[in-house]
Design an enzyme around this catalytic site. Structure first.
Site, short mmCIF file in Angstrom:
data_model
loop_
_atom_site.label_atom_id
_atom_site.label_comp_id
_atom_site.label_asym_id
_atom_site.label_seq_id
_atom_site.Cartn_x
_atom_site.Cartn_y
_atom_site.Cartn_z
N HIS A 7 0.47 -1.71 0.44
CA HIS A 7 0.15 0.26 0.03
C HIS A 7 0.86 1.32 0.57
O HIS A 7 1.90 1.68 0.72
CB HIS A 7 -0.83 -0.01 0.79
CG HIS A 7 -1.43 1.38 1.78
ND1 HIS A 7 -2.53 1.01 0.34
CD2 HIS A 7 -2.28 2.06 2.17
CE1 HIS A 7 -3.45 2.40 0.52
NE2 HIS A 7 -2.90 3.04 1.31
N ASP A 28 -4.00 9.43 3.45
CA ASP A 28 -3.84 7.59 3.20
C ASP A 28 -4.98 7.58 1.88
O ASP A 28 -6.55 8.00 3.17
CB ASP A 28 -4.57 6.42 4.18
CG ASP A 28 -3.95 5.56 3.78
OD1 ASP A 28 -4.13 5.03 2.59
OD2 ASP A 28 -4.02 4.95 4.78
N CYS A 48 -3.87 2.97 -5.36
CA CYS A 48 -3.42 3.27 -4.25
C CYS A 48 -2.05 4.64 -4.98
O CYS A 48 -2.37 5.62 -4.35
CB CYS A 48 -2.83 2.79 -2.87
SG CYS A 48 -2.34 1.45 -3.31
#
Length: 495
Positions: free
Chosen positions: A386, A403, A454
């Site tokens: 991630h 995030d 991401c």
């Protein structure tokens, strides 16, 4: 011989008699009454007349004449005698015991019934006292508050409950009296019931009256509160009228710049499609001299939909953003873009925080500018599978964490805060106070809705922040951003 025989017989009879009783002969044994009271122990009906004429010294005849124990002479028991009420004395020995017992029972029941009747009258007097207290309360009706009125209603309800309990108690006492007096007190019990009903009805009226009065007092206070609410609403409306009106969301969308969303031309689309074809899998498509990064067709495949971004594509795109800033410094903020290996060197999973490992990364000779003069410093954070972003926002004095999955990691912000203090001390020799700086976990940001975008979200966070824009994109823009990033890498120029 005859004398010896007679003596032997007498000796044997004496020995036999000693087994039964060794006591002396009773002095009444010769009396006629004593002899008549004896009962024969053995039946002599079937015996022959010859056997009946046996000598008086025979053992059987002696047993039959043995005296039977008589019942002791009864005598009167001396004990205290119960004195009955109403002037009656104790029963004489000649009177019938059953009649005396019934008289005692009836008299005791009569006394119990009278005692219960007097107890009911005492409770009836207490009700009159409660009514008298209510009259006193009526005098102070105008000065009583809402809380006091509630207490008065509770007292009335308690009084009414007591009257109901006495109402249930009275018939039981009056019924006991009627059973004993054969209807003589039945009239009195009915009168008592009527009086209690009248009092209870009076209590009901008083309770309802006081409830209505308390409701009226509350209604007046509610009217006052309603007036105050209306007044405050008017004041709020006046204050809101003085504030500047906010622009609707539709107008804000119209003001957004079009540069980050410029569509690709047909030539650019053809360029990207050729680069992503299988024929160019091993071919080096572009080479960046300053960073020494070569992009082959295999590496560029990560920009296809559904693929994870790799380090080469991310680092090259960050180099292109810095070159874009150098071309047009007035149009973009002054920023520094660390590559994806910086944070791994600064915070090693095995050795922990180590400033010396990255101390030479930001020398002014190597960068060509001073790191402390930058408005924002971007640090890519890779967590196994991630991508996240950390920002040292010197312009707003913040340490920010972004995030796309709305995660948080305070360790990252603490490590960057420590790094920045040591970096300032090393490069300028000054101590900087960051106690007033805010550590922000940005919540109002575009969020990914899949498991592979991401890296693209992180690049667009950096792109929009370096432009000085808000994060005004969504998940639906990700396919376009992938094609646009591929086009900018192939041209080695970020728009």
């Amino acid at each position: 011989m005859g004398a010896l025989a007679s003596n032997r017989k007498r000796y044997g009879d004496e020995c036999f008699n000693s087994n039964f009783c060794h006591k002396k002969k009773s002095p009444y044994s010769n009396s006629p009454e004593f002899q008549l009271s004896k009962k024969p122990r053995l039946s002599l009906m079937n015996e022959s007349p010859e056997k009946a004429n046996l000598s008086s010294n025979s053992t059987v005849l002696r047993i039959s004449r043995y005296p039977e124990a008589k019942v002791s002479f009864p005598r009167e028991v001396h004990a205290p005698v119960r004195r009955l009420k109403f002037g009656l004395s104790a029963s004489k020995p000649g009177q019938d015991s059953v009649e005396s017992y019934m008289g005692n029972f009836l008299s005791s029941r009569l006394s119990d019934a009278k005692r219960q009747a007097w107890g009911a009258l005492r409770h009836f007097k207490k009700e009159k006292e409660v009514i008298f207290v209510e009259d006193d309360e009526e005098k102070e009706k105008g000065l009583a508050s809402d809380d006091v009125s509630v207490e008065e209603v509770e007292l009335i309800e308690k009084g009414k409950n007591n009257v109901e309990e006495e109402r249930h108690f009275q018939p039981s006492s009056s019924s006991a009296v009627t059973e004993l007096n054969n209807g003589s007190l039945r009239m009195e019990s009915s009168l008592d019931m009527l009086s209690l009903r009248e009092v209870s009805n009076g209590y009901d009226l008083e309770a309802y009256r006081k409830l209505i009065e308390s409701a009226e007092r509350r209604s007046s206070k509610l009217k006052d509160l309603g007036f105050q609410i209306e007044l405050n609403e008017k004041r709020i409306a006046g204050l809101q009228a003085l504030r500047p009106e906010k622009k609707p969301e539709e107008e804000q969308h119209e003001v957004l710049p079009t540069e980050p969303f410029i569509p690709l031309t047909e030539e650019e689309m053809a360029l990207v499609s050729r680069a992503l074809s299988v024929k160019n899998w091993r071919k080096v498509l572009v080479s960046h001299e300053n960073s020494s990064i070569d992009i082959r067709g295999e590496i560029l495949q990560c920009l296809k939909p559904g693929a994870w971004l790799n380090d080469e594509v991310i680092n090259l795109y960050l180099e292109l953003l810095k070159e874009r800033e150098n071309r047009e410094p007035k149009k973009f903020l002054k920023c520094h873009f660390f590559n994806t290996f910086f944070y791994k060197k600064l915070v090693n999973p095995e050795s922990g925080y180590n400033y010396r490992a990255v101390k030479r990364w930001t020398s002014q000779r190597k960068l060509g500018y001073c790191l402390l003069d930058c408005d924002k410093i971007f640090v890519p954070i890779h967590k196994d599978i991630h991508w996240c972003l950390a920002v040292i926002n010197k312009k707003d004095q913040k340490f920010q964490y972004l995030d796309s999955l709305k995660g948080r990691d305070p360790h990252v912000l603490r490590a960057l805060a420590k790094y920045f203090v040591e970096e300032v001390k090393d490069k300028s020799g000054k101590d900087i106070d960051i106690s007033s700086w805010e550590q922000e976990f940005v919540e109002d940001l575009p969020a990914q809705e899949n498991g592979f975008d991401c890296g693209m979200f992180m690049l667009k966070y950096i792109d929009f922040y370096s432009r000085g824009l808000s994060l005004c994109f969504e998940q639906e823009h990700m396919p376009y951003f992938r094609l646009r990033t591929a086009k900018e890498i192939l041209k080695l120029k970020a728009d």
